[in-house]
Design a protein around this motif. Structure first.
Motif, short mmCIF file in Angstrom:
data_model
loop_
_atom_site.label_atom_id
_atom_site.label_comp_id
_atom_site.label_asym_id
_atom_site.label_seq_id
_atom_site.Cartn_x
_atom_site.Cartn_y
_atom_site.Cartn_z
N LYS A 43 0.82 -1.20 0.00
CA LYS A 43 0.00 0.00 0.00
C LYS A 43 0.85 1.24 0.00
CE LYS A 43 -3.73 2.21 2.58
NZ LYS A 43 -4.59 2.11 3.76
N GLU A 44 1.94 1.22 0.81
CA GLU A 44 2.83 2.36 0.87
C GLU A 44 3.46 2.63 -0.49
OE1 GLU A 44 6.85 3.79 3.27
OE2 GLU A 44 5.85 1.91 3.79
N TRP A 45 3.84 1.57 -1.23
CA TRP A 45 4.48 1.76 -2.55
C TRP A 45 3.47 2.30 -3.54
CZ3 TRP A 45 3.95 0.39 -7.61
CH2 TRP A 45 5.05 0.62 -8.42
N ASP A 46 2.22 1.80 -3.48
CA ASP A 46 1.19 2.22 -4.44
C ASP A 46 0.88 3.70 -4.29
OD1 ASP A 46 -0.68 -0.88 -4.28
OD2 ASP A 46 1.01 -0.28 -5.54
N GLU A 47 0.78 4.18 -3.04
CA GLU A 47 0.32 5.54 -2.83
C GLU A 47 1.46 6.54 -2.75
OE1 GLU A 47 -2.07 5.57 0.62
OE2 GLU A 47 -3.73 4.45 -0.28
N GLY A 48 2.61 6.12 -2.26
CA GLY A 48 3.66 7.10 -2.01
C GLY A 48 4.83 7.07 -2.97
N ALA A 49 5.02 5.94 -3.63
CA ALA A 49 6.20 5.83 -4.50
C ALA A 49 6.03 6.70 -5.74
CB ALA A 49 6.40 4.37 -4.93
N PRO A 50 7.11 7.30 -6.24
CA PRO A 50 7.03 8.11 -7.46
C PRO A 50 6.70 7.25 -8.67
CG PRO A 50 9.32 7.74 -6.83
CD PRO A 50 8.48 7.22 -5.70
N VAL A 51 6.08 7.86 -9.67
CA VAL A 51 5.74 7.14 -10.89
C VAL A 51 7.04 6.76 -11.61
CG1 VAL A 51 4.58 7.31 -13.12
CG2 VAL A 51 3.62 8.45 -11.11
N PRO A 52 7.16 5.50 -12.02
CA PRO A 52 8.38 5.09 -12.72
C PRO A 52 8.65 5.98 -13.92
CG PRO A 52 6.99 3.20 -12.20
CD PRO A 52 6.20 4.42 -11.88
N ARG A 53 9.94 6.26 -14.15
CA ARG A 53 10.31 7.14 -15.25
C ARG A 53 9.86 6.59 -16.60
NH1 ARG A 53 16.38 9.48 -13.99
NH2 ARG A 53 15.82 10.61 -12.07
N THR A 54 9.90 5.28 -16.73
CA THR A 54 9.50 4.69 -18.02
C THR A 54 8.05 5.01 -18.36
OG1 THR A 54 8.99 2.63 -16.84
CG2 THR A 54 11.15 2.81 -17.88
N TRP A 55 7.17 5.02 -17.34
CA TRP A 55 5.76 5.34 -17.57
C TRP A 55 5.59 6.81 -17.93
CZ3 TRP A 55 1.42 3.62 -19.05
CH2 TRP A 55 0.23 4.29 -18.76
N THR A 56 6.31 7.69 -17.24
CA THR A 56 6.25 9.12 -17.54
C THR A 56 6.74 9.39 -18.95
OG1 THR A 56 6.66 9.64 -15.21
CG2 THR A 56 7.01 11.40 -16.82
N HIS A 57 7.82 8.73 -19.32
CA HIS A 57 8.36 8.90 -20.67
C HIS A 57 7.37 8.39 -21.71
CE1 HIS A 57 12.75 8.96 -19.00
NE2 HIS A 57 12.10 10.09 -18.80
N LEU A 58 6.69 7.29 -21.39
CA LEU A 58 5.70 6.73 -22.32
C LEU A 58 4.54 7.71 -22.52
CD1 LEU A 58 4.65 4.39 -24.02
CD2 LEU A 58 3.61 3.43 -21.95
N GLN A 59 4.09 8.32 -21.43
CA GLN A 59 3.02 9.30 -21.54
C GLN A 59 3.45 10.48 -22.40
OE1 GLN A 59 2.23 9.83 -17.26
NE2 GLN A 59 0.11 9.27 -17.70
N MET A 60 4.64 10.98 -22.14
CA MET A 60 5.15 12.13 -22.89
C MET A 60 5.30 11.79 -24.37
SD MET A 60 7.99 13.59 -20.19
CE MET A 60 8.55 14.83 -21.36
N ALA A 61 5.79 10.59 -24.64
CA ALA A 61 5.98 10.17 -26.03
C ALA A 61 4.64 10.03 -26.74
CB ALA A 61 6.75 8.86 -26.07
N THR A 62 3.63 9.52 -26.02
CA THR A 62 2.30 9.36 -26.60
C THR A 62 1.69 10.71 -26.93
OG1 THR A 62 1.96 7.31 -25.37
CG2 THR A 62 0.01 8.40 -26.28
N MET A 63 1.77 11.65 -25.98
CA MET A 63 1.21 12.98 -26.21
C MET A 63 1.94 13.69 -27.33
SD MET A 63 -1.29 13.06 -24.17
CE MET A 63 -1.74 14.77 -24.41
#
Length: 264
Positions: A12-32
């Protein structure tokens, strides 16, 4: 394996508090980035399509509600106000991309003024037309049951149970072709005459953020005082003539006589 309370808390702590993995952020940016078009004409046409869609969705939905409820849920003024709200919403939505013309006659006028390139006239008009048809089709689907109940399943143009007036206008028996044509010329001419001065810095320009709301009020005023019913081809021709006349009057009677900042 068994799930321990400690393991649950850790997950639960990882789900709510951990930062979004860089690969996912990069994927979102690439998609947009991939979805963003670099072609100015394409994005302007998309804006005109969406803007006209929003305008017609508001207006035709109100017309369908008033018609199918036999004016128990709204009246003629309700339709006028809905179209005005549609104009305002569409302008706020698309003005920063295409200028929010939302009307072939307006585009024609801006082309004549040199504010829009002539090679954008046909693409803009086709986009506006497509947006209008898509909105009308969606209104028909949304109000399908109400339309069928109102008309008894028989879709007609004339008569007490006609529903064609939801999507188009038709002339009354007493209305002459000349009066119908003149109505559209005067109405669209007034529209252009009133909106061309809103951004004129040499006169008394309206605040940029208020222009959509002001245009909506202008449209409301015209719709409750003019724009009577007419033949299907009249709004294809007369508004273009009216828009050019209104633009010419503004240029001759107002714009040419405003002070030139370079001469101050």
């Amino acid at each position: 394996m068994t799930n321990s309370p400690a393991g649950e808390e850790k997950g639960k702590e990882w789900d709510e508090g951990a930062p979004v993995p860089r690969t996912w952020t990069h994927l979102q940016m690439a998609t947009m980035k991939a979805l963003k078009t670099r072609n100015a004409l394409v994005r302007e046409c998309m804006a005109e399509l969406l803007g006209t869609f929003v305008l017609l969705l508001f207006g035709c939905s109100a017309a369908a509600q008033v018609k199918t409820s036999r004016e128990t849920k709204g009246q003629y003024l309700s339709v006028n106000m809905a179209f005005s709200v549609g104009v305002m919403s569409a302008m706020y939505l698309t003005k920063g991309i295409s200028g929010a013309h939302l009307n072939p006659a307006v585009t024609l006028s801006f082309c004549a003024l040199g504010q829009v390139s002539w090679d954008r006239l046909v693409p803009y008009c086709l986009s506006q037309l497509l947006g209008a048809y898509i909105a009308s089709g969606l209104v028909y689907l949304v109000y399908y049951d109400a339309i069928m109940n109102f008309s008894g399943g028989v879709l007609t143009v004339y008569g007490p149970n006609e529903t064609a007036s939801i999507f188009a206008t038709y002339p009354s028996e007493f209305l002459s072709l000349g009066s119908s044509f003149l109505d559209q010329v005067v109405g669209t001419g007034m529209l252009m005459l009133c909106i061309l001065g809103l951004g004129e810095q040499r006169n008394t320009p309206a605040p940029s953020g208020l222009i959509p709301a002001i245009v909506a009020v202008i449209v409301l005023g015209i719709s409750v005082s003019m724009c009577y019913n007419y033949w299907f081809w009249v709004p294809l021709v007369a508004p273009c003539i009216g828009a050019l006349i209104g633009t010419l009057l503004y240029q001759i009677l107002i714009s040419l006589h405003l002070p030139d900042p370079s001469e101050a």
